[in-house]
Design a protein around this motif. Structure first.
Motif, PDB file in Angstrom:
ATOM      1  N   CYS A  29       0.847  -1.194   0.000  1.00  0.00           N
ATOM      2  CA  CYS A  29       0.000   0.000   0.000  1.00  0.00           C
ATOM      3  C   CYS A  29       0.879   1.239   0.000  1.00  0.00           C
ATOM      4  CB  CYS A  29      -0.965   0.007   1.183  1.00  0.00           C
ATOM      5  SG  CYS A  29      -0.227   0.217   2.810  1.00  0.00           S
ATOM      6  N   ASN A  30       0.384   2.282  -0.632  1.00  0.00           N
ATOM      7  CA  ASN A  30       1.121   3.536  -0.746  1.00  0.00           C
ATOM      8  C   ASN A  30       0.145   4.681  -0.476  1.00  0.00           C
ATOM      9  OD1 ASN A  30       3.454   5.126  -1.362  1.00  0.00           O
ATOM     10  ND2 ASN A  30       2.526   5.638  -3.325  1.00  0.00           N
ATOM     11  N   TYR A  31       0.465   5.526   0.513  1.00  0.00           N
ATOM     12  CA  TYR A  31      -0.430   6.629   0.878  1.00  0.00           C
ATOM     13  C   TYR A  31      -0.569   7.588  -0.300  1.00  0.00           C
ATOM     14  CZ  TYR A  31      -2.561  10.209   3.862  1.00  0.00           C
ATOM     15  OH  TYR A  31      -3.420  11.122   4.422  1.00  0.00           O
ATOM     16  N   LYS A  32      -1.811   7.977  -0.620  1.00  0.00           N
ATOM     17  CA  LYS A  32      -2.072   8.773  -1.812  1.00  0.00           C
ATOM     18  C   LYS A  32      -1.641  10.235  -1.665  1.00  0.00           C
ATOM     19  CE  LYS A  32      -6.215   6.169  -3.208  1.00  0.00           C
ATOM     20  NZ  LYS A  32      -7.692   6.268  -3.406  1.00  0.00           N
ATOM     21  N   TYR A  33      -1.513  10.698  -0.425  1.00  0.00           N
ATOM     22  CA  TYR A  33      -1.302  12.135  -0.215  1.00  0.00           C
ATOM     23  C   TYR A  33       0.003  12.395   0.551  1.00  0.00           C
ATOM     24  CZ  TYR A  33      -6.230  11.554  -1.263  1.00  0.00           C
ATOM     25  OH  TYR A  33      -7.412  11.170  -1.848  1.00  0.00           O
ATOM     26  N   ARG A  68      -7.603  -8.023  13.194  1.00  0.00           N
ATOM     27  CA  ARG A  68      -6.434  -8.616  13.840  1.00  0.00           C
ATOM     28  C   ARG A  68      -6.365 -10.138  13.653  1.00  0.00           C
ATOM     29  NH1 ARG A  68      -2.938  -6.054  16.712  1.00  0.00           N
ATOM     30  NH2 ARG A  68      -4.334  -4.268  16.938  1.00  0.00           N
ATOM     31  N   LYS A  69      -7.516 -10.796  13.642  1.00  0.00           N
ATOM     32  CA  LYS A  69      -7.559 -12.260  13.509  1.00  0.00           C
ATOM     33  C   LYS A  69      -7.173 -12.720  12.109  1.00  0.00           C
ATOM     34  CE  LYS A  69     -10.905 -16.062  14.042  1.00  0.00           C
ATOM     35  NZ  LYS A  69     -12.324 -16.388  14.310  1.00  0.00           N
ATOM     36  N   TYR A  70      -7.229 -11.783  11.141  1.00  0.00           N
ATOM     37  CA  TYR A  70      -7.077 -12.191   9.742  1.00  0.00           C
ATOM     38  C   TYR A  70      -5.954 -11.462   9.013  1.00  0.00           C
ATOM     39  CZ  TYR A  70     -11.879 -13.463  10.941  1.00  0.00           C
ATOM     40  OH  TYR A  70     -12.997 -13.961  11.567  1.00  0.00           O
ATOM     41  N   ALA A  71      -5.113 -10.712   9.728  1.00  0.00           N
ATOM     42  CA  ALA A  71      -4.139  -9.885   9.016  1.00  0.00           C
ATOM     43  C   ALA A  71      -2.856  -9.695   9.820  1.00  0.00           C
ATOM     44  CB  ALA A  71      -4.750  -8.525   8.682  1.00  0.00           C
ATOM     45  N   PHE A  72      -1.811  -9.357   9.081  1.00  0.00           N
ATOM     46  CA  PHE A  72      -0.518  -8.939   9.628  1.00  0.00           C
ATOM     47  C   PHE A  72      -0.059  -7.792   8.747  1.00  0.00           C
ATOM     48  CE2 PHE A  72       4.100  -8.943   9.194  1.00  0.00           C
ATOM     49  CZ  PHE A  72       4.517  -8.907  10.518  1.00  0.00           C
ATOM     50  N   GLY A  73       0.508  -6.734   9.352  1.00  0.00           N
ATOM     51  CA  GLY A  73       0.909  -5.599   8.536  1.00  0.00           C
ATOM     52  C   GLY A  73       2.177  -4.932   9.016  1.00  0.00           C
ATOM     53  N   LYS A  74       2.887  -4.299   8.088  1.00  0.00           N
ATOM     54  CA  LYS A  74       4.028  -3.438   8.389  1.00  0.00           C
ATOM     55  C   LYS A  74       3.799  -2.096   7.707  1.00  0.00           C
ATOM     56  CE  LYS A  74       7.087  -4.129  10.423  1.00  0.00           C
ATOM     57  NZ  LYS A  74       8.447  -4.630  10.333  1.00  0.00           N
ATOM     58  N   MET A  75       3.964  -1.004   8.475  1.00  0.00           N
ATOM     59  CA  MET A  75       3.816   0.347   7.927  1.00  0.00           C
ATOM     60  C   MET A  75       5.126   1.096   8.150  1.00  0.00           C
ATOM     61  SD  MET A  75       0.799   0.532   6.587  1.00  0.00           S
ATOM     62  CE  MET A  75       0.675   2.302   6.330  1.00  0.00           C
ATOM     63  N   VAL A 117       4.643   7.349   3.274  1.00  0.00           N
ATOM     64  CA  VAL A 117       4.061   6.258   4.065  1.00  0.00           C
ATOM     65  C   VAL A 117       3.769   5.099   3.117  1.00  0.00           C
ATOM     66  CG1 VAL A 117       2.149   5.525   5.519  1.00  0.00           C
ATOM     67  CG2 VAL A 117       3.062   7.842   5.750  1.00  0.00           C
ATOM     68  N   LYS A 118       4.420   3.968   3.385  1.00  0.00           N
ATOM     69  CA  LYS A 118       4.226   2.776   2.568  1.00  0.00           C
ATOM     70  C   LYS A 118       4.017   1.585   3.491  1.00  0.00           C
ATOM     71  CE  LYS A 118       7.122   4.545  -1.198  1.00  0.00           C
ATOM     72  NZ  LYS A 118       8.235   4.273  -2.142  1.00  0.00           N
ATOM     73  N   GLY A 119       3.312   0.582   3.010  1.00  0.00           N
ATOM     74  CA  GLY A 119       3.023  -0.559   3.868  1.00  0.00           C
ATOM     75  C   GLY A 119       2.980  -1.869   3.120  1.00  0.00           C
ATOM     76  N   LEU A 120       3.013  -2.927   3.898  1.00  0.00           N
ATOM     77  CA  LEU A 120       2.858  -4.298   3.410  1.00  0.00           C
ATOM     78  C   LEU A 120       1.834  -4.981   4.291  1.00  0.00           C
ATOM     79  CD1 LEU A 120       3.861  -6.896   1.820  1.00  0.00           C
ATOM     80  CD2 LEU A 120       5.345  -7.268   3.811  1.00  0.00           C
ATOM     81  N   TRP A 121       0.847  -5.666   3.675  1.00  0.00           N
ATOM     82  CA  TRP A 121      -0.191  -6.342   4.449  1.00  0.00           C
ATOM     83  C   TRP A 121      -0.386  -7.772   3.958  1.00  0.00           C
ATOM     84  CZ3 TRP A 121      -2.782  -4.551   8.710  1.00  0.00           C
ATOM     85  CH2 TRP A 121      -2.503  -3.223   9.069  1.00  0.00           C
ATOM     86  N   LEU A 122      -0.564  -8.652   4.923  1.00  0.00           N
ATOM     87  CA  LEU A 122      -0.907 -10.055   4.677  1.00  0.00           C
ATOM     88  C   LEU A 122      -2.357 -10.249   5.104  1.00  0.00           C
ATOM     89  CD1 LEU A 122      -0.001 -13.097   4.174  1.00  0.00           C
ATOM     90  CD2 LEU A 122       0.453 -13.155   6.651  1.00  0.00           C
ATOM     91  N   PHE A 123      -3.235 -10.632   4.166  1.00  0.00           N
ATOM     92  CA  PHE A 123      -4.652 -10.822   4.470  1.00  0.00           C
ATOM     93  C   PHE A 123      -5.068 -12.269   4.212  1.00  0.00           C
ATOM     94  CE2 PHE A 123      -4.869  -6.197   3.238  1.00  0.00           C
ATOM     95  CZ  PHE A 123      -5.225  -5.725   4.493  1.00  0.00           C
ATOM     96  N   ARG A 124      -5.982 -12.743   5.025  1.00  0.00           N
ATOM     97  CA  ARG A 124      -6.602 -14.051   4.773  1.00  0.00           C
ATOM     98  C   ARG A 124      -7.437 -13.937   3.510  1.00  0.00           C
ATOM     99  NH1 ARG A 124      -7.481 -18.958   4.141  1.00  0.00           N
ATOM    100  NH2 ARG A 124      -8.517 -20.297   5.685  1.00  0.00           N
ATOM    101  N   GLY A 125      -7.327 -14.925   2.639  1.00  0.00           N
ATOM    102  CA  GLY A 125      -8.048 -14.903   1.373  1.00  0.00           C
ATOM    103  C   GLY A 125      -7.210 -14.324   0.255  1.00  0.00           C
ATOM    104  N   GLN A 128      12.237  -7.129   2.761  1.00  0.00           N
ATOM    105  CA  GLN A 128      12.842  -5.913   3.304  1.00  0.00           C
ATOM    106  C   GLN A 128      11.865  -5.162   4.204  1.00  0.00           C
ATOM    107  OE1 GLN A 128      14.380  -3.569   0.058  1.00  0.00           O
ATOM    108  NE2 GLN A 128      15.838  -5.144  -0.602  1.00  0.00           N
ATOM    109  N   MET A 129      10.591  -5.131   3.825  1.00  0.00           N
ATOM    110  CA  MET A 129       9.604  -4.405   4.618  1.00  0.00           C
ATOM    111  C   MET A 129       9.313  -5.125   5.931  1.00  0.00           C
ATOM    112  SD  MET A 129       7.016  -2.958   1.647  1.00  0.00           S
ATOM    113  CE  MET A 129       6.383  -1.554   2.569  1.00  0.00           C
ATOM    114  N   ILE A 130       9.264  -6.448   5.903  1.00  0.00           N
ATOM    115  CA  ILE A 130       9.069  -7.208   7.147  1.00  0.00           C
ATOM    116  C   ILE A 130      10.254  -6.980   8.074  1.00  0.00           C
ATOM    117  CG2 ILE A 130       8.875  -9.520   8.149  1.00  0.00           C
ATOM    118  CD1 ILE A 130       7.417 -10.393   5.611  1.00  0.00           C
ATOM    119  N   GLU A 131      11.432  -6.873   7.484  1.00  0.00           N
ATOM    120  CA  GLU A 131      12.679  -6.786   8.246  1.00  0.00           C
ATOM    121  C   GLU A 131      12.986  -5.354   8.702  1.00  0.00           C
ATOM    122  OE1 GLU A 131      17.272  -8.415   7.594  1.00  0.00           O
ATOM    123  OE2 GLU A 131      15.982  -8.025   5.874  1.00  0.00           O
ATOM    124  N   ASP A 132      12.235  -4.348   8.197  1.00  0.00           N
ATOM    125  CA  ASP A 132      12.542  -2.936   8.468  1.00  0.00           C
ATOM    126  C   ASP A 132      13.937  -2.580   7.976  1.00  0.00           C
ATOM    127  OD1 ASP A 132      10.116  -2.996   9.802  1.00  0.00           O
ATOM    128  OD2 ASP A 132      11.013  -3.100  11.794  1.00  0.00           O
TER     129      ASP A 132
END
Length: 419
Positions: free
Chosen positions: A309-313, A338-345, A356-364, A399-403
């Motif tokens: 994800c990448n912040y638009k503004y 929380r039960k279905y996701a893991f994220g790094k911002m 501001v950039k992020g990585l997300w792991l979602f169920r499904g 790299q994003m998981i590892e910071d």
């Protein structure tokens, strides 16, 4: 007829004209026994200002409303006074700073202040935008005051009077010492001005707030209990007919179980999210060899999906702590997932504007619909599904998981984890 201002005591907008009058020795008096909400609703007042706002100046030639217009009028009553400078360029610069302090400082302080006082709906993104705008304005003012004692020329002008009055609410109610410390020249300027005798006469002793007012509770007031109804007049008792015992199918239905989240109905995944979160939290050394390798060993592309994800503004992220608060608020509002996701911002950059950039792991295999529907922050980001067959994208995930720092050639201001 003397000049009379209609408004209550303690209104910083009234003080603009009163302080100007002190500097040029013009008599302006405050109307007696003014009661906001009563005096400004009378037919007499509404003839002077049809929308009932204060202050209003009553003059022999007619009324004037809007505080800056009143202050300008009072200042012009005495020709050739220093409050409007000594040349056309100084006059123009004084008007410039009056507009700047009204549009960039006062308007944004009010946007921050009113929801905190319960006078408008409290919306975190709106407050973040207001604070960011205040910081931007104070930064510009601080730069100018680094080499100037006053806003224009070498003495107090109407620009200083109006700007100081506009800053008053900020220092008194909203802006703590830690907030204003970033702007030392603004601090010096405000305390110098507010302690001038002509200012002190109306403001008195001013102290800086130690905390920001809390957000008011949005709980609805308790409804008054209904008065007890009078008992109906008793009728003569009829002979009771024995009732049949209720049949089982006529009994009240048990409450229906809460419907399951659609994600709970997906086929089982080989990846156990809690196992990954535990591995992430417990790995303190050799993170790449242990946690990152473990993640890819666990990852199930049939049961989970990865998203950048990448912040638009990002161009608005000019204040570090506001940007960090923005990300923190997003993660709080993601608690429903929380039960279905893991994220790094990641908040990236050593100088504003911050990215501001992020990585997300979602169920499904897609971003869950209930998250898109219920967390409004999701619309503030551009979302791109990770192609794990692309080694470059896969390495970016690691790299994003590892910071990893630097990240994409830039320093990390902060990294936050949702787990």
């Amino acid at each position: 007829m003397a000049l009379v201002i209609h408004a209550g005591k303690g209104n910083k907008n009234v003080h603009k004209a009163l302080i100007a009058a002190e500097y040029i020795d013009v008599k302006v008096q405050l109307v007696e026994n003014f009661e906001m909400g009563v005096s400004n609703k009378t037919p007499e007042f509404l003839k002077m200002n049809p929308i009932g706002k204060v202050p209003v100046l009553e003059t022999p030639e007619g009324p004037i409303f809007e505080s800056n217009a009143i202050a300008r009028y009072v200042t012009h009553l005495k020709p050739n006074n220093s409050l409007y400078g000594s040349s056309p360029i100084e006059y123009g610069q004084i008007e410039q700073w009056i507009d700047f302090s009204s549009l960039e400082i006062d308007a944004n302080l009010l946007a921050w202040y009113r929801p905190r006082m319960g006078r408008a709906a409290y919306l975190p993104p709106a407050e973040e935008a207001a604070i960011s705008a205040v910081k931007r304005a104070l930064g510009a003012l601080n730069t100018h005051l680094a080499s100037n004692t006053y806003l224009v020329g070498h003495s107090v002008t109407l620009a200083d009077i109006i700007t100081t009055c506009n800053l008053y609410v900020g220092f008194k109610v909203l802006m703590t010492k830690s907030f204003t410390a970033e702007f030392p020249h603004v601090e010096r300027y405000f305390w110098t001005m507010i302690n001038q005798p002509n200012f002190k006469k109306f403001f008195g002793e001013v102290t800086q707030t130690e905390s920001v007012p809390p957000v008011p509770s949005m709980k609805k007031p308790a409804q008054p209990k209904e008065a007890a109804k009078p008992k109906p007049k008793e009728e003569p008792k009829k002979k009771e007919v024995p009732k049949e015992a209720p049949k089982p199918e006529e009994e009240e239905e048990a409450p229906k179980p809460k419907p399951k989240n659609p994600l709970d109905l997906l086929p089982p995944s080989t990846m156990v999210l809690d196992d990954w979160k535990r591995l992430y939290s417990n790995t303190k050394t050799n993170f790449r060899e242990v946690a990152i390798k473990g993640f890819w060993d666990m990852y199930d592309p049939e049961g989970y999906s990865l998203w950048f994800c990448n912040y638009k503004y990002n161009d608005e992220n000019t204040v570090s702590f506001v940007t960090l608060n923005k990300v923190g608020g997003f993660l709080q509002r993601m608690d429903l997932a929380r039960k279905y996701a893991f994220g790094k911002m990641l908040v990236i950059g050593s100088e504003p504007p911050f990215k501001v950039k992020g990585l997300w792991l979602f169920r499904g295999k897609e971003i869950p619909k209930f998250i898109m529907d219920e967390c409004y922050d999701m619309e503030l980001y551009e979302w791109t599904k990770v192609d794990i067959n692309d080694e470059a994208q896969k390495e970016r995930v690691s790299q994003m998981i590892e910071d990893q720092e630097p990240f994409e050639g830039e320093a990390l201001l902060d990294a936050k984890c949702f787990k």
